[in-house]
Design an enzyme around this catalytic site. Structure first.
Site, short mmCIF file in Angstrom:
data_model
loop_
_atom_site.label_atom_id
_atom_site.label_comp_id
_atom_site.label_asym_id
_atom_site.label_seq_id
_atom_site.Cartn_x
_atom_site.Cartn_y
_atom_site.Cartn_z
N HIS A 35 0.06 -5.24 0.39
CA HIS A 35 -1.35 -5.38 0.79
C HIS A 35 -2.23 -4.36 0.06
O HIS A 35 -3.22 -3.88 0.61
CB HIS A 35 -1.51 -5.28 2.32
CG HIS A 35 -0.95 -6.48 3.03
ND1 HIS A 35 -1.66 -7.65 3.16
CD2 HIS A 35 0.26 -6.70 3.59
CE1 HIS A 35 -0.90 -8.54 3.81
NE2 HIS A 35 0.27 -7.99 4.06
N ALA A 124 9.69 -17.95 2.77
CA ALA A 124 10.50 -16.75 2.98
C ALA A 124 9.83 -15.50 2.41
O ALA A 124 10.45 -14.45 2.31
CB ALA A 124 11.88 -16.94 2.34
N SER A 129 5.26 -20.48 -3.91
CA SER A 129 4.02 -21.16 -4.33
C SER A 129 3.48 -20.57 -5.62
O SER A 129 3.04 -21.32 -6.50
CB SER A 129 2.96 -21.14 -3.22
OG SER A 129 2.94 -19.93 -2.57
N ASP A 174 1.57 -11.79 -7.03
CA ASP A 174 2.65 -12.79 -7.12
C ASP A 174 2.59 -13.57 -8.44
O ASP A 174 3.60 -13.76 -9.11
CB ASP A 174 2.56 -13.77 -5.95
CG ASP A 174 2.54 -13.06 -4.61
OD1 ASP A 174 2.89 -11.86 -4.58
OD2 ASP A 174 2.16 -13.69 -3.62
N TYR A 224 -3.88 -12.93 7.20
CA TYR A 224 -4.04 -12.32 5.86
C TYR A 224 -5.52 -12.18 5.53
O TYR A 224 -5.99 -11.11 5.14
CB TYR A 224 -3.34 -13.21 4.83
CG TYR A 224 -3.30 -12.66 3.43
CD1 TYR A 224 -2.22 -11.91 2.99
CD2 TYR A 224 -4.35 -12.88 2.54
CE1 TYR A 224 -2.19 -11.41 1.70
CE2 TYR A 224 -4.33 -12.38 1.26
CZ TYR A 224 -3.24 -11.65 0.84
OH TYR A 224 -3.20 -11.15 -0.44
C1 GLA Z 1 0.98 -12.20 -0.47
C2 GLA Z 1 -0.15 -12.33 -1.47
C3 GLA Z 1 -0.18 -11.15 -2.44
C4 GLA Z 1 -0.13 -9.82 -1.71
C5 GLA Z 1 0.97 -9.81 -0.65
C6 GLA Z 1 0.93 -8.58 0.23
O1 GLA Z 1 2.20 -12.31 -1.12
O2 GLA Z 1 -0.04 -13.53 -2.19
O3 GLA Z 1 -1.30 -11.24 -3.28
O4 GLA Z 1 -1.38 -9.50 -1.16
O5 GLA Z 1 0.90 -10.95 0.20
O6 GLA Z 1 1.22 -7.45 -0.53
#
Ligand code: GLA
Length: 398
Positions: A35, A124, A129, A174, A224
């Site tokens: 985060h 998971a 995605s 990600d 989120y």
């Molecule tokens: C998800 C989001 C990322 C990041 C994480 C938490 O995976 O896609 O961008 O914010 O949560 O670190």
């Protein structure tokens, strides 16, 4: 990893000709720095040895036809498609989101047939995605000969996830690691400047262990987006209190937060404390793994978990249980929840000798406690997205 021959055979059986291209993009596990990406901070993920693969060829048809092996479902999209959202909430929405981003950037998409398969576990917290988005982006990039680099592909894939087809306000982590990972390396990414530093994982490094809680990340999108909103409130309050125009929360010094914490809403102050202090843990973890100091690296993982549990409040009973019990096993250096939270997986750094106890006794006790399976995988830093040419187009194909 999806077996190349199997997906190419599936393609041939379904469409009656050879695929031209095979695009692959991996899932990820974030070792530390959670985060922080949307707060301009630091993250330290690796790509895992599980991926999404897309076999595809251009056709002369007037529709795009895509078959998902995992969902045993075909989606047809007219070539005249202009960014409508026919299937929100499904696997196809990620593909459509990426197509839309190419169109918004002025590319004319070809008609194509494709088969998609993947072995990144869904829900998971391992970015199945993002892997699908990046694999799609890499495929379309090759098809339209756009020549995008990994950073551009990652930003395009993030726009697809943030846009109307998917609508998740994720940060860049990600998609960036999926597009830019290097074998045997962790990536320390400055999410403000997008400066990427690759950190070698020593041959004798402990194993990266993923512990999938089996609890799907239910409320994740709304929670989120709420955390993001709380961080925005924190940043603007701290700018006013400190009289400085900090670009992001990451730029706020920790002692300044503490000086002004009592004037903030208590929840907002806790969110900011996590987002700010997590960056120091990322740097120290990176130093520790380069020095081979696994005890210190493990301690940072535990501190990160405590901060996510207590200040950011994105853990859940299952993940807390996994961390607590993993740490009782000899050879486990550290463990923490990974990804967005509210379910999904934990990640541990552990010596080989600890793995039978993690996947045996501990998994049995977990199943008895929570009534669901704990799935334990080991992984190692895998390479990022790539596209291979399988066959050059023949006149019958195009
Ligand atoms: C998800 C989001 C990322 C990041 C994480 C938490 O995976 O896609 O961008 O914010 O949560 O670190």
């Amino acid at each position: 990893m999806i077996d190349e021959r199997t997906i190419l055979r599936t393609y041939r059986k379904r469409f009656g000709h050879e695929a031209q291209l095979l695009a692959r993009a991996p899932g990820r596990v974030n070792l530390i720095g959670e985060h922080t990406d949307y707060n301009g901070g630091f993250v330290l993920p690796i790509a895992i040895d599980r991926d999404v693969a897309i076999a595809a060829a251009e056709t002369r048809e007037s529709t795009v036809r895509i078959y998902s092996v995992q969902f045993d479902e075909t989606v047809e999209i007219p070539l005249s498609y202009e960014g409508v959202v026919p299937l929100p909430g499904t696997w196809a929405s990620y593909v459509l989101g990426v197509m839309r981003e190419f169109q918004l950037r002025g590319y004319t998409l070809p008609s194509l047939t494709a088969v998609i398969d993947g072995d990144v576990p869904l829900g998971a917290g391992l970015s199945s995605s993002a892997a699908l988005e990046v694999a799609t982006a890499a495929l379309l990039d090759a098809m339209v000969a756009a020549g995008m680099d990994g950073r551009t592909l990652a930003l395009l894939a993030q726009d697809a996830e943030n846009g109307p087809c998917v609508g998740m306000q994720c940060g860049i982590m990600d998609q960036f690691i999926s597009a830019n990972a290097r074998i045997g390396r962790a990536l320390q990414l400055d999410c403000h400047s997008l400066q990427a530093d690759y950190i070698r994982f020593a041959e004798d490094a402990p194993t990266v262990v993923i512990l999938d809680s089996g609890r799907q990340r239910g409320l994740v999108d709304s929670e989120y987006n709420q955390r993001r909103a709380e961080c925005t409130v924190a940043l603007s309050a701290l700018r006013t209190a400190g009289g400085e125009d900090f670009p992001t929360l990451r730029h706020v010094p920790a002692d300044m937060l503490e000086r002004h914490a009592s004037s903030l809403d208590p929840i907002v102050a806790r969110r900011a404390r996590h987002a700010i202090t997590e960056n120091g843990r990322v740097h120290d973890f990176a130093d520790a793994i380069q020095e081979g100091d696994w005890t210190r690296a493990g301690r940072r993982l535990l501190q990160s978990h405590a901060s996510l549990r207590d200040d950011y409040q994105v853990s859940c009973p299952e993940l807390d249980w996994i961390v607590e019990h993993a740490m009782q096993i000899d050879g486990v250096h550290g463990c923490r929840m990974t990804g967005a939270g509210f379910g999904g997986s934990a990640v541990a750094l552990a010596e080989e000798r600890a793995i039978p106890a993690l996947s045996g006794t501990m998994a049995d006790r977990y199943a008895a406690e929570f009534g669901r399976a704990l799935t334990v995988y080991t992984t190692h830093p895998a390479p990022g997205a790539h596209v291979s040419v399988i066959a050059t187009p023949t006149p019958e194909m195009v």
